[in-house]
Design a protein around this motif. Structure first.
Motif, PDB file in Angstrom:
ATOM      1  N   LEU A  83       0.622  -1.233  -0.114  1.00 55.32           N
ATOM      2  CA  LEU A  83       0.001   0.028   0.217  1.00 55.32           C
ATOM      3  C   LEU A  83       1.083   1.222  -0.244  1.00 55.32           C
ATOM      4  O   LEU A  83       0.800   1.879  -0.775  1.00 55.32           O
ATOM      5  CB  LEU A  83      -0.884  -0.001   1.254  1.00 55.32           C
ATOM      6  N   GLY A  84       1.766   1.573   0.997  1.00 49.61           N
ATOM      7  CA  GLY A  84       2.672   2.927   1.256  1.00 49.61           C
ATOM      8  C   GLY A  84       3.514   2.957  -0.099  1.00 49.61           C
ATOM      9  O   GLY A  84       3.585   4.037  -0.545  1.00 49.61           O
ATOM     10  N   ILE A  85       3.920   1.668  -0.995  1.00 50.17           N
ATOM     11  CA  ILE A  85       4.578   2.206  -2.261  1.00 50.17           C
ATOM     12  C   ILE A  85       3.124   2.196  -3.621  1.00 50.17           C
ATOM     13  O   ILE A  85       3.904   3.620  -4.440  1.00 50.17           O
ATOM     14  CB  ILE A  85       4.902   1.160  -2.590  1.00 50.17           C
ATOM     15  N   VAL A 115       2.477   2.188   6.491  1.00 51.08           N
ATOM     16  CA  VAL A 115       3.119   3.152   5.859  1.00 51.08           C
ATOM     17  C   VAL A 115       1.975   4.039   5.192  1.00 51.08           C
ATOM     18  O   VAL A 115       2.106   4.776   5.972  1.00 51.08           O
ATOM     19  CB  VAL A 115       4.050   2.663   4.981  1.00 51.08           C
ATOM     20  N   PHE A 116       0.818   2.954   4.706  1.00 49.99           N
ATOM     21  CA  PHE A 116      -0.659   3.518   4.663  1.00 49.99           C
ATOM     22  C   PHE A 116      -1.431   4.237   5.052  1.00 49.99           C
ATOM     23  O   PHE A 116      -1.948   5.034   5.479  1.00 49.99           O
ATOM     24  CB  PHE A 116      -1.202   2.470   3.780  1.00 49.99           C
ATOM     25  N   PHE A 117      -1.099   3.356   6.894  1.00 48.46           N
ATOM     26  CA  PHE A 117      -2.171   3.925   7.395  1.00 48.46           C
ATOM     27  C   PHE A 117      -1.548   5.526   7.743  1.00 48.46           C
ATOM     28  O   PHE A 117      -2.328   6.405   8.100  1.00 48.46           O
ATOM     29  CB  PHE A 117      -1.828   3.090   8.639  1.00 48.46           C
ATOM     30  N   LYS A 118      -0.173   5.820   8.379  1.00 42.22           N
ATOM     31  CA  LYS A 118       0.082   7.289   8.254  1.00 42.22           C
ATOM     32  C   LYS A 118      -0.012   8.437   7.189  1.00 42.22           C
ATOM     33  O   LYS A 118      -0.717   9.561   7.493  1.00 42.22           O
ATOM     34  CB  LYS A 118       1.357   6.854   8.432  1.00 42.22           C
ATOM     35  N   GLU A 119       0.292   7.795   5.797  1.00 47.23           N
ATOM     36  CA  GLU A 119       0.142   8.476   4.509  1.00 47.23           C
ATOM     37  C   GLU A 119      -1.860   8.542   4.964  1.00 47.23           C
ATOM     38  O   GLU A 119      -1.969   9.892   4.226  1.00 47.23           O
ATOM     39  CB  GLU A 119      -0.110   7.934   3.339  1.00 47.23           C
ATOM     40  N   SER A 120      -2.645   8.110   5.822  1.00 45.50           N
ATOM     41  CA  SER A 120      -4.250   8.395   5.228  1.00 45.50           C
ATOM     42  C   SER A 120      -4.763   9.102   6.468  1.00 45.50           C
ATOM     43  O   SER A 120      -5.618   9.441   6.282  1.00 45.50           O
ATOM     44  CB  SER A 120      -4.407   6.411   5.509  1.00 45.50           C
ATOM     45  N   ARG A 166     -17.651  14.979  -4.166  1.00 43.06           N
ATOM     46  CA  ARG A 166     -17.234  13.954  -2.675  1.00 43.06           C
ATOM     47  C   ARG A 166     -15.480  14.330  -2.872  1.00 43.06           C
ATOM     48  O   ARG A 166     -15.239  15.150  -3.645  1.00 43.06           O
ATOM     49  CB  ARG A 166     -17.281  11.876  -2.749  1.00 43.06           C
ATOM     50  N   TYR A 167     -15.514  14.527  -1.221  1.00 43.20           N
ATOM     51  CA  TYR A 167     -14.737  15.238  -0.796  1.00 43.20           C
ATOM     52  C   TYR A 167     -13.078  13.568  -0.012  1.00 43.20           C
ATOM     53  O   TYR A 167     -14.166  12.649   0.054  1.00 43.20           O
ATOM     54  CB  TYR A 167     -14.683  15.412   0.226  1.00 43.20           C
ATOM     55  N   THR A 168     -12.428  14.171  -0.911  1.00 43.21           N
ATOM     56  CA  THR A 168     -11.513  12.803  -0.569  1.00 43.21           C
ATOM     57  C   THR A 168     -10.093  14.014   0.240  1.00 43.21           C
ATOM     58  O   THR A 168     -10.067  15.096   0.021  1.00 43.21           O
ATOM     59  CB  THR A 168     -10.576  12.101  -1.567  1.00 43.21           C
ATOM     60  N   THR A 169      -9.183  13.143   1.465  1.00 45.36           N
ATOM     61  CA  THR A 169      -8.501  14.120   1.920  1.00 45.36           C
ATOM     62  C   THR A 169      -6.991  13.050   1.918  1.00 45.36           C
ATOM     63  O   THR A 169      -6.975  11.931   1.640  1.00 45.36           O
ATOM     64  CB  THR A 169      -8.755  13.644   3.254  1.00 45.36           C
ATOM     65  N   THR A 170      -5.890  13.693   2.114  1.00 44.68           N
ATOM     66  CA  THR A 170      -4.763  13.660   2.272  1.00 44.68           C
ATOM     67  C   THR A 170      -3.769  14.777   2.595  1.00 44.68           C
ATOM     68  O   THR A 170      -4.375  16.151   3.442  1.00 44.68           O
ATOM     69  CB  THR A 170      -3.673  13.084   0.834  1.00 44.68           C
ATOM     70  N   TRP A 171      -2.596  14.001   3.210  1.00 40.25           N
ATOM     71  CA  TRP A 171      -1.916  14.854   3.986  1.00 40.25           C
ATOM     72  C   TRP A 171      -0.162  14.855   3.983  1.00 40.25           C
ATOM     73  O   TRP A 171       0.143  13.682   3.199  1.00 40.25           O
ATOM     74  CB  TRP A 171      -1.921  14.689   5.562  1.00 40.25           C
ATOM     75  N   PHE A 172       0.514  15.800   4.145  1.00 38.22           N
ATOM     76  CA  PHE A 172       1.964  15.736   4.341  1.00 38.22           C
ATOM     77  C   PHE A 172       2.613  17.138   5.406  1.00 38.22           C
ATOM     78  O   PHE A 172       1.810  17.626   5.758  1.00 38.22           O
ATOM     79  CB  PHE A 172       2.588  15.933   2.522  1.00 38.22           C
TER      80      PHE A 172
END
Ligand SMILES: [Cu+2]
Ligand SMILES: [Cu+2]
Lengths: 529, 343
Positions: free
Chosen positions: A361-363, B86-91, B159-165
């Protein structure tokens, strides 16, 4: 097969061998059309600016490249040609179970193809082969419906071929040809047929829904009409992920045959290789959501699909390890088909391993919709399926035509293809990780070096594909006469003259040995190992 | 025209994504070399020396099959777990993230700061602070992609989607549209300017002429006469919007939903989709009367209604996320249940 000539005898033939040749001609035609689009794309990408063609033209080029190559070349490729010709022969049957339906399948592919070609000639289509909504249903001003209709019709060709194979394998095996004596080519085509029959209707329905929304403005996918755009992606990938296996499983079957015959050994772990095909077919239906990791689907759905995607990697790994192990203590010949088989294993390994990257997922968040994905699936589709197809075509060419191809030229072109392929697509992994998005007509300067390498590779590759087209035709007249079994192979298809008589076998064969028992064909034997 | 093999690492996540990549590369290279070497070695060692050669048949070995199924499976499970974490953090944006709104359309990016700055195809952000993007599209699907941040999120119509950095070093980074969206897809690009916080403050104060998002939202709220029904004191037959954001709303259907941005958006554009318990479906739809940008302003205004007096307006911190929810319903802490991707 040589019973009668004339165009009519071909257009109304019910002989699976002739139908296979009709398919061969048809998909070769589509391959070169798709190839021309690819060439134009690669030339455009030589420079960062979009200077060769306009943006709209570029968008049509990659769309039609994808549509033609996927639906009109890769999906029918091995099953409809090599499978059609050899599945009945490999199980000792006189024909497929439904010869007329077989012919109908070919007509459907041709009619579908005509719609696609009509769409191209009339002005093209620019939605990408994935037809994402609402772009395809509410925004594109191109020939979406004609193309979708073409795909819809070709889909039925695929369904009918699958159905035909399933019934044939169940009911028409020669006496003694038990399930576990079937050549692995039959197993993998059987598994493929299951996917074709179960998956393709979903694609057909999806195309109908696109048609309804585009024509009658029924809100299905477009939020402005009350639809859900992501629903389309679920439906599309529910078919199109398994379709990846429709394209690659038959190739795996071919490779099992080649590895075995050119090392004169039974495929290591026959049962595992056979069942891994079925496992891939089943698991392949459970992973479509890995195309939607950044689509806004829920976090947890993403995790489930990532998890399942890793499951489907294992049967493919099992195959690669078993093929490699088959070589151990074999008697290895470097005939052209074997070179293709080596090429397949190498490229498929890289394609498969990079699949582990995109399943993480992360990649995937970073690499999805970039050139990384393009490289990944070309390693599978072109490096895998196409290598297997060419390998199989060389392997069975003497059986199909009764003539040998010129070995020197064939080896040379196999080498050119392998090198050209890697030069074309390896840089694209790097491009993708650097962030070069897919479907970009113009791009930022820093990507140019890698694009130039890729285009250079593509020109090498083009030469590699033209050569076989030339020498295969040449060999029809001037090739050495092949004889019934030039490779000393074990399959039933080799125990009958080349080219085979109209009903394949003078007498229905009786099978008494497992597949790949070389002690029956090699004759006077020098033992090794 | 510099040439490089790996993209710049400019966000906190980029290091984690790259570490995972190195692990995957190591595994991939190991297996590729293993297979290649085995093939080359076997094919030289066991090359055919006579056309009449017949090797001994070997029919496989169960221990080997198990080994080469189980070992790769174990490795893939490491990949899965690592990738998912990692995805969890990204999301999941951190609570203290500053809010930016993104509206995509064929073929441009419109970005709005809480403070009111609007940008087109450019986004200025401070280094060292998490930035949360709430995004929507006015037409087809687009995708917000910043390679140097390893961030990508589709931007959907309706609809809305979100992301962050969180940027880690000042610089100018590519913004690409990664989802094919038509003719000028490859022209739908821009730049992210990551700035030192001091420079960012200076940039912010440079152009405040247009008023903050919430202020604009308030104006719109008046123009559209929302206030005729939604009275600040909660009188009349319409729910009070003060303190709505972040609280759990009891619906007439019996379900309970969290009043996040998507919910408020839907309440404005499709009021009948979710009816608040105890109220009649009187509210007209504002679909077509207000643009996506307008909706975002209204959302931001409604969010600001929940603010406790004293929080400086326009602090750039999503107000609802760091206030106590001032209603008495049994609310779970609003952030723990928020999964922005989950809708
Ligand atoms: Cu897939
Ligand atoms: Cu785009």
């Amino acid at each position: 097969m040589n019973a009668s000539y004339g165009i009519k005898s071909w257009l109304f033939t019910k002989d699976h061998k002739r139908i296979a040749l009709l398919y061969l001609a048809t998909i070769t035609f589509f391959f070169f059309i798709g190839g021309i689009f690819a060439t134009l794309i690669r030339i455009e990408l030589l420079t960062p600016k979009g200077d060769l063609v306009s943006s709209d033209t570029y968008n049509k080029l990659f769309t039609m490249h994808g549509v033609i190559m996927v639906f009109f070349f890769l999906i029918p490729s091995i099953p409809a040609t090599l499978g059609n010709f050899f599945i009945p022969m490999m199980i000792g049957a006189r024909d497929l179970a439904f010869p007329r339906i077989n012919l109908l399948s070919w007509y459907l592919l041709v009619i579908g193809g005509l719609f696609a070609i009509f769409a191209m000639v009339a002005g093209g289509v620019d939605t990408g082969w994935t037809f994402y909504t609402p772009y395809s249903t509410s925004y594109s001003n191109t020939w979406v419906i004609a193309t979708a209709l073409g795909i819809f019709i070709a889909g039925f060709s695929s369904i009918l071929t699958g159905l035909n194979f399933i019934v044939t394998v169940h009911t028409m095996r020669a006496p003694g040809m038990t399930w576990f004596r079937l050549p692995l080519m039959v197993w993998s085509n059987y598994a493929t047929s299951l996917i074709q029959v179960l998956g393709t209707p979903v694609l057909a329905i999806t195309m109908v829904l696109v048609f309804c929304e585009r024509t009658f403005h029924i809100g299905i996918f477009d939020p402005a009409l009350g639809g859900d755009p992501v629903l389309f992606q679920h439906l599309f990938w529910f078919y199109s992920h398994p379709a990846v296996y429709i394209m690659v499983l038959p190739g795996m079957g071919v490779i099992s045959e080649l590895i075995s015959v050119y090392s004169r050994k039974a495929v290591f772990g026959y049962g595992f290789v056979a069942f891994s095909s079925v496992a891939i077919a089943v698991l392949g239906f459970l992973v479509w959501g890995h195309h939607l990791f950044v689509s806004g689907q829920s976090l947890y759905a993403g995790m489930v699909f990532s998890f399942l995607s890793y499951f489907v990697a294992i049967p493919s790994a099992i195959k690669v390890f078993n093929w490699t192990a088959t070589l151990y203590k074999g008697s290895i010949s470097f005939a052209t088909p074997m070179l293709y088989a080596f090429g397949f294993i190498g490229l498929f390994t890289i394609g498969g391993l990079t699949g582990l990257f995109v399943a993480a997922l992360g990649i995937d968040v970073h690499v999805t919709d970039t050139y990384f994905v393009i490289a990944h699936f070309h390693y599978i589709m072109v490096g895998g399926t196409l290598m297997a197809y060419l390998g199989g075509l060389h392997y069975w060419w003497p059986k199909i035509t009764g003539r040998m191809y010129p070995e020197g030229w064939a080896k040379l072109s196999a080498l050119i293809i392998f090198l050209g392929f890697n030069l074309t697509f390896f840089p694209q992994f790097i491009l993708g990780y650097l962030g070069m998005p897919r479907r970009y007509h113009a791009y930022s300067d820093e990507f140019q070096v890698l694009h130039v390498l890729s285009t250079a590779g593509a020109s090498v590759l083009a030469v590699g594909y033209l050569l076989p087209a030339i020498y295969f035709v040449w060999s029809l007249r001037y090739g050495q006469v092949a004889g019934a079994n030039p490779w000393k192979a074990t399959g039933l298809e080799w125990q009958t003259p080349s080219p085979p008589p109209p009903h394949n076998f003078e007498e229905t064969p009786v099978v008494t040995h497992d597949a790949y028992d070389y002690s029956t064909t090699v004759g006077e034997v020098i033992e090794v190992g | 025209m510099g040439f490089r093999l790996f993209p710049e690492q400019a966000s906190t996540i980029s290091f984690e994504v790259d570490h995972l990549l190195y692990f995957l590369l190591a595994v991939a290279i190991f297996f590729t070399v293993l297979i290649f070497c085995a093939i080359i070695f076997f094919s030289i060692r066991y090359r055919r020396r006579s056309d009449r050669e017949l090797p001994h048949a070997v029919h496989g070995g169960l221990p080997l099959e198990i080994a080469w199924s189980v070992i790769p499976f174990g490795l893939t499970m490491v990949m899965f777990t690592w990738g998912a974490s990692v995805f969890f953090k990204e999301s999941r944006p951190p609570d203290n993230a500053m809010q930016i709104y993104v509206v995509a359309k064929q073929w441009m990016w419109k970005l709005q700061h809480i403070e009111g700055q609007r940008e087109i195809n450019e986004l200025h952000i401070p280094v060292g602070r998490p930035v949360r993007l709430t995004m929507t599209s006015e037409d087809v699907i687009h995708s917000f992609f910043v390679p140097a941040f390893r961030t990508k999120q589709d931007v959907l119509p309706g609809r809305y989607t979100t992301t962050w950095f969180q940027a880690v070093k000042p610089g100018k980074y590519h913004l690409f549209c990664a989802e094919y969206c038509g003719t000028k897809h490859s022209g739908m690009i821009g730049w992210i300017y990551a700035m030192e916080p001091r420079d960012y403050e200076a940039w912010l104060s440079g152009g405040r002429a247009m008023g903050s998002l919430a202020e604009n939202g308030e104006k719109l709220f008046d123009d559209l006469a929302c206030g005729n029904c939604h009275k600040p004191d909660g009188s009349g037959r319409c729910p009070n919007l003060v303190g709505l954001y972040g609280k759990n709303v009891q619906l007439a259907s019996g379900a309970v939903v969290k009043a996040d941005e998507a919910y408020i958006r839907e309440s404005i554009l499709q009021p009948t989709a979710k009816i608040v318990a105890g109220y009649q479906p009187l509210m007209p739809t504002f679909q077509g009367l207000v643009t996506e940008e307008g909706v975002l302003q209204l959302v931001e205004y409604i969010k600001s209604l929940g603010e406790k007096p004293g929080v400086p307006e326009g602090s750039g911190v999503t107000p609802a996320l760091n206030r106590e929810v001032p209603n008495t319903q049994a609310t779970r802490p609003s952030n723990a249940t928020s999964t922005p991707r989950n809708r």
